[in-house]
Design a protein around this motif. Structure first.
Motif, short mmCIF file in Angstrom:
data_model
loop_
_atom_site.label_atom_id
_atom_site.label_comp_id
_atom_site.label_asym_id
_atom_site.label_seq_id
_atom_site.Cartn_x
_atom_site.Cartn_y
_atom_site.Cartn_z
N ASP A 301 0.96 -1.08 0.13
CA ASP A 301 0.12 0.02 0.11
C ASP A 301 0.86 1.12 -0.06
N TYR A 302 0.34 2.34 -0.10
CA TYR A 302 1.10 3.65 -0.16
C TYR A 302 1.95 3.84 1.05
N THR A 319 4.87 -1.24 -9.43
CA THR A 319 3.94 -1.76 -10.54
C THR A 319 3.91 -3.22 -10.77
N ASP A 552 -6.80 -7.67 -12.54
CA ASP A 552 -7.71 -6.90 -12.93
C ASP A 552 -8.96 -7.52 -13.22
N THR A 583 -13.54 11.65 -5.63
CA THR A 583 -12.60 10.65 -6.42
C THR A 583 -13.41 9.89 -7.76
N TYR A 585 -13.23 6.35 -8.75
CA TYR A 585 -12.82 4.84 -8.76
C TYR A 585 -14.12 4.01 -9.30
N GLU A 589 -10.74 -0.16 -11.54
CA GLU A 589 -9.46 0.24 -11.03
C GLU A 589 -9.63 -0.20 -9.73
N TYR A 591 -7.45 -2.01 -7.58
CA TYR A 591 -6.22 -2.20 -6.88
C TYR A 591 -5.84 -0.55 -6.51
N SER A 592 -6.16 0.32 -7.32
CA SER A 592 -6.23 1.66 -7.14
C SER A 592 -6.95 2.45 -5.89
N TYR A 593 -8.17 1.67 -6.06
CA TYR A 593 -9.33 1.78 -5.07
C TYR A 593 -8.69 1.55 -3.77
N LYS A 595 -5.69 0.67 -2.82
CA LYS A 595 -4.42 2.05 -2.42
C LYS A 595 -5.01 3.36 -1.64
N ASP A 596 -6.02 3.75 -2.43
CA ASP A 596 -6.54 4.88 -1.89
C ASP A 596 -7.35 4.99 -0.48
#
Length: 944
Positions: A301-302, A319, A552, A583, A585, A589, A591-593, A595-596
């Protein structure tokens, strides 16, 4: 018996250090310090410096801040010799760390904005690298810590700033001794001071024993040269003893054998730093070609990416691109940080295998983080089979034993089966004792009504959807959370997780929260995330929390989903999230969600995160203090989930809160026994409510023995008596802080009523205000270094907005009621830390403005106008009083508020009409900065 004075402690320590091999030297001031430094550097470098040579060297040594000087220490300094050649100076031998020059001195005097005399200083090659501050027996360690902070502000940077080369501080009162890394004052915390220990985690507290074990010259220089990490946030981090022993054990294993091994360090104890440090040291061993540090993608995560990169800039590639990993394996890169998913791809796909085949027989060390999760599938065997000369090490907080192993197609396998010997243990009881993690406060809420005569029914035994998913039960749980969340999280100072049994139940919970929010029953920010793919693992299998798969999902045909309904629902919930945080999402997406949402939980933007399995392992957030559990958990799954709550932060976060809507007591006791020992249960779980009532009442007696009534605090004649009162009332506040998180808490149960507690608190704050104002007048006080722990008092819901509602009520009340209401407002203003600075102004508004207002609905607007006028008067007054340019001062304050970074000394001086002399600059700028902070505290903070 009288307590041992500081000077005797000091003399004894210097004598002991001399016996350990330090040369005793007398250094009175900076002139003598510099002269000694020249001689020691000449001796270490086997040369003689001319005056011109040494002037260049000293000039370079003087440059930079604490972090930059730490880098200079580990580098070589260049200078131009009289004959034009380039000379090199080694400041410390890092390869053969015992081959340095060791000296000890005491009572060095340095003069900056104030004159300070330091206790005991250890010099290595003439540079002060360790500073030891002592307090007499019986005094708090925190006083020595606060004293070092004062020295940093007043004198460490004075002259050539050589005391900024200090790498480690040691604080002791004789019976307790701790160490910590040097950093700017703002980056220091008493929570980051550590006891040293032996290999079995027995802490070493006595100063003489600590000196023998830790300050022995070879060990000390090894700690400085190998076990301090300079991270890219410009912070120095020193390893704790268990981190040191684990790293040493791995390094010795690699030096002397090809055997595997694992490290069992409890969740939250800093495994990432330990494993990364081990990897870093191993890269310097000649016969190791590469070190590969492997994490699971779910942990990337971030915050984790930021943490890894802070140890080594750009070391981690977040990545999904396996090509970069393959390039790193094929080129000269010594240290690689990657995910288990990419590593598996690299050794299974022909296009990648062709490039990494040459490594098959090379000596590569693999270090696996959280090895209890990622290593129990086919991947372990695949890596072991592909890299035939590989050596593998695992780190885990909850090892897999026979009792908690899960059967898969490869059979039941334990951590020992895969990694052989446990090289070092640091279990949860060790971490709680050392205050590296918090205890758990567990409340079991009975949410199932049973017939009379049935006692302590196990919810697991009624494992039917009819009962556990009954709408009435779920609604009761949601109501409980809404009603108690502020109590559990100290008015949302912290955040929480709600974990439930399955996605179907999660959807019901989420919709209940949303319905009640729309009905105005709460304003909690609730967010959710879950996996919705087909063929999920059995969630009840031995309490094992399955790894989520982050492929994905949109690339798969919808027929593969367990239920289109669950994806549609998640899409709807993400829509709520997008509206809440602006946002964009979607499940496409995912995985981006993921992490956010993790980032926002860590930033306290989400009050409750609703999950099934995600975030219950590997997710670290110091601002998360509560987990609500409506899920069957066992063994390592239970400990991992509970451990999301128990990261150390501050005095307010006194424990990790667990609210179980199922009777998990037996499972909890079993898990604690498995991962520590049978006797550990009382050490890991906070005591019952009744025990804390008893502690509170005992603390009340201690307060009353010093000050029988709150008014008698005024009669304390000496600072020593005031100090005793501060300590006694502070302990009372600490116990009250824990009591306040219990659902059943009421002042009626205590030996002091709420009003009396508030009255004593006001006196306590009066003392704090007195000390603060006298400190600004440069008066020395024994109370200067006492920590008042004001965070225990602060209540975010009591602010100016709240006071305005009381003023409106006061405006509309009958004259006979107004006196009582005024007193109540006055009491609140006196007892709330963030309102005390506003007390005089608010009382002025009540006296002069409130009677002139015709309608209570106008109170807020009138107050805002009043406040704006007073704010401008205050800033004009500050500008006039200190001779500052008004417009520049306004800009300076605005920038401070926007960036949340204190203005630099030069920025403050630039606002002055007349620049002070060099020797007065520190004092003048410090005084003005304090006044700016006072202005912000009065007019900006706590306005609601």
């Amino acid at each position: 018996m009288t307590t041992q004075p500081e000077y005797i402690l000091e003399e004894n320590l210097v004598d002991q250090l001399e016996a350990l091999g330090y040369a005793k030297v007398s250094i009175k001031d900076e002139v003598e310090l510099i002269a000694n430094l020249k001689g020691q550097l000449e001796k270490h470098n086997k040369t003689v410096f001319s005056e011109a040579d040494f002037t260049q060297i000293l000039n370079q040594l003087s440059k930079g801040n604490i972090y930059e000087k730490a880098k200079t220490l580990r580098d070589r300094i260049t200078y131009t010799k009289d004959n034009g050649e380039t000379g090199y100076v080694e400041l410390i031998n890092q390869v053969h760390w015992c081959k340095n020059q060791y000296q000890v001195t005491h009572q060095v005097t340095m003069e900056g904005s104030y004159k300070n005399r330091y206790d005991v200083t250890i010099l290595i090659n003439g540079l002060p690298l360790v500073q030891i501050e002592l307090k007499k027996r019986g005094l708090e360690m925190k006083e020595a810590f606060n004293q070092i902070n004062r020295y940093e502000r007043h004198s460490f940077s004075s002259g050539s700033g050589l005391f900024q080369y200090v790498q480690l501080f040691v604080i002791s009162n004789g019976v307790n001794t701790k160490y910590f890394a040097n950093n700017p004052v703002k980056a220091r915390s008493f929570k980051q001071t550590f006891f040293w220990a032996d290999r079995e985690n027995n802490i070493i507290t006595q100063l003489s024993d600590f000196a023998t074990a830790f300050l022995e010259p070879c060990h000390l220089s090894k700690m400085i040269t190998k076990y301090i990490v300079l991270n890219t946030s410009n912070i120095l981090m020193v390893l704790r003893p268990y981190q040191y022993y684990a790293t040493e054990a791995i390094v010795e294993r690699v030096k002397n054998s090809n055997k595997f091994g694992y490290v069992w360090h409890t969740t939250g104890s800093g495994k990432t730093l330990t494993s990364f440090k081990a990897a870093q040291i191993l890269t310097n061993l000649g016969d190791v070609l590469k070190v590969v540090f492997v994490v699971d993608r779910k942990d990337l995560d971030y915050q984790t990416i930021k943490e890894f990169n802070s140890f080594s800039e750009g070391s981690i590639d977040a990545t999904d691109n396996t090509s970069k990993l393959v390039r790193q394996l094929a080129d000269e890169t010594k240290l690689i940080v990657t995910t288990i998913q990419k590593l598996n791809t690299a050794i299974s796909k022909p296009k990648h295998m062709a490039k990494v085949d040459k490594l098959k027989n090379e000596r590569i060390v693999f270090i696996f983080d959280e090895c209890h999760r990622s290593q129990f599938g086919d991947t372990h065997n695949a890596i072991k089979g592909y890299f035939e000369n590989a050596q593998m090490f695992g780190f885990t907080g909850t090892p897999i034993f026979a009792d908690n192993s899960v059967k898969n197609k490869l059979g039941r396998r334990t951590t020992k089966d895969l990694f052989e010997e446990c090289l070092h243990k640091y279990v949860i009881t060790d971490a709680i004792r050392d205050r590296n993690v918090l205890k758990f406060s567990i409340e079991y809420m009975n949410t199932v009504k049973v017939k009379e005569g049935i006692v302590d029914i196990k919810v697991e035994d009624i494992n039917t959807a009819e009962v556990l998913e009954a709408p009435e039960r779920l609604e009761n749980n949601v109501d409980f959370i809404i009603n108690n969340h502020n109590r559990k999280t100290h008015n949302r100072r912290f955040t929480a997780i709600l974990c439930v049994q399955n996605v179907k139940t999660l959807i019901k919970y989420y919709e209940l929260f949303q319905t009640k929010k729309e009905a105005g029953e709460h304003d909690l920010k609730v967010a959710t995330i879950y996996s919705y793919q087909a063929n999920q693992l059995d969630e009840d299998a031995q309490g094992f929390i399955p790894d989520e798969d982050y492929e994905d999902f949109a690339a798969e045909p919808s027929s593969k989903y367990d239920s289109k309904h669950t994806r549609d629902k998640l899409e709807e919930f993400i829509g709520d999230y997008n509206r809440m945080f602006k946002t964009n999402y979607s499940t496409n997406e995912f995985y981006s969600y993921y992490k956010d949402i993790g980032k926002r939980v860590k930033n306290k933007q989400v009050d409750i995160l609703l999950v099934v399995n995600m975030f219950l392992t590997g997710f670290d957030s110091k601002l998360l203090n509560t987990i609500y559990v409506d899920k069957n958990l066992k063994h390592h799954g239970l400990i991992q989930a509970y451990s999301r709550t128990n990261r150390i932060l501050d005095e307010v976060k006194s424990q990790g809160n667990v609210v179980a809507f199922r009777n998990l007591k037996e499972a909890t006791d079993e898990a604690i026994t498995l991962f520590s020992n049978k006797e550990a249960i009382e050490e890991i779980i906070v005591q019952p409510y009744e025990d804390y009532i008893e502690k509170f009442d005992e603390a009340v007696e201690r307060v009353k023995a010093i000050a029988p009534t709150f008014d008698s605090v005024n009669d304390l004649v000496s600072e020593a008596e005031e100090l005793e009162f501060v300590k006694a009332f502070r302990e009372l506040m600490r116990v009250k802080n824990v009591l306040g998180t219990f659902t059943e808490f009421s002042f009626e149960d205590l030996g002091m009523d709420e009003q009396t507690f508030e009255n004593y608190k006001s006196k306590y704050l009066d003392l704090y205000d007195t000390i603060r104002s006298e400190t600004q007048k440069e008066k020395v006080s024994i109370l200067n270094d006492i920590d008042f722990e004001l965070e225990l008092i602060r209540r975010d819901e009591i602010n100016v907005t709240y006071i305005l509602t009381l003023l409106a009520k006061l405006h509309d009340s009958e004259p006979k009621e107004q006196e009582g209401q005024r007193k109540a407002i006055s009491d609140i203003l006196a007892s709330e830390t963030q309102l005390r600075s506003k007390k005089e102004l608010i009382e002025k508004f009540i006296e002069e403005n409130l009677p002139l207002i015709t309608d209570s609905e106008l109170v807020a607007n009138e107050f805002e106008s009043f406040w704006t006028v007073e704010k401008k008067k205050a800033i004009l007054g500050l500008a006039k009083e200190e001779g500052l340019e008004y417009n520049k001062l306004v800009d300076l304050v605005s920038n401070f508020l926007f960036t949340e970074k204190e203005p630099l000394r030069d920025e403050i001086i630039a606002v002055m009409h007349e620049r002070p002399s060099l020797k007065d600059r520190a004092t003048s700028s410090g005084r003005i900065l304090n006044k700016i902070k006072d202005f912000i505290e009065t007019f900006i903070d706590g306005m609601g």
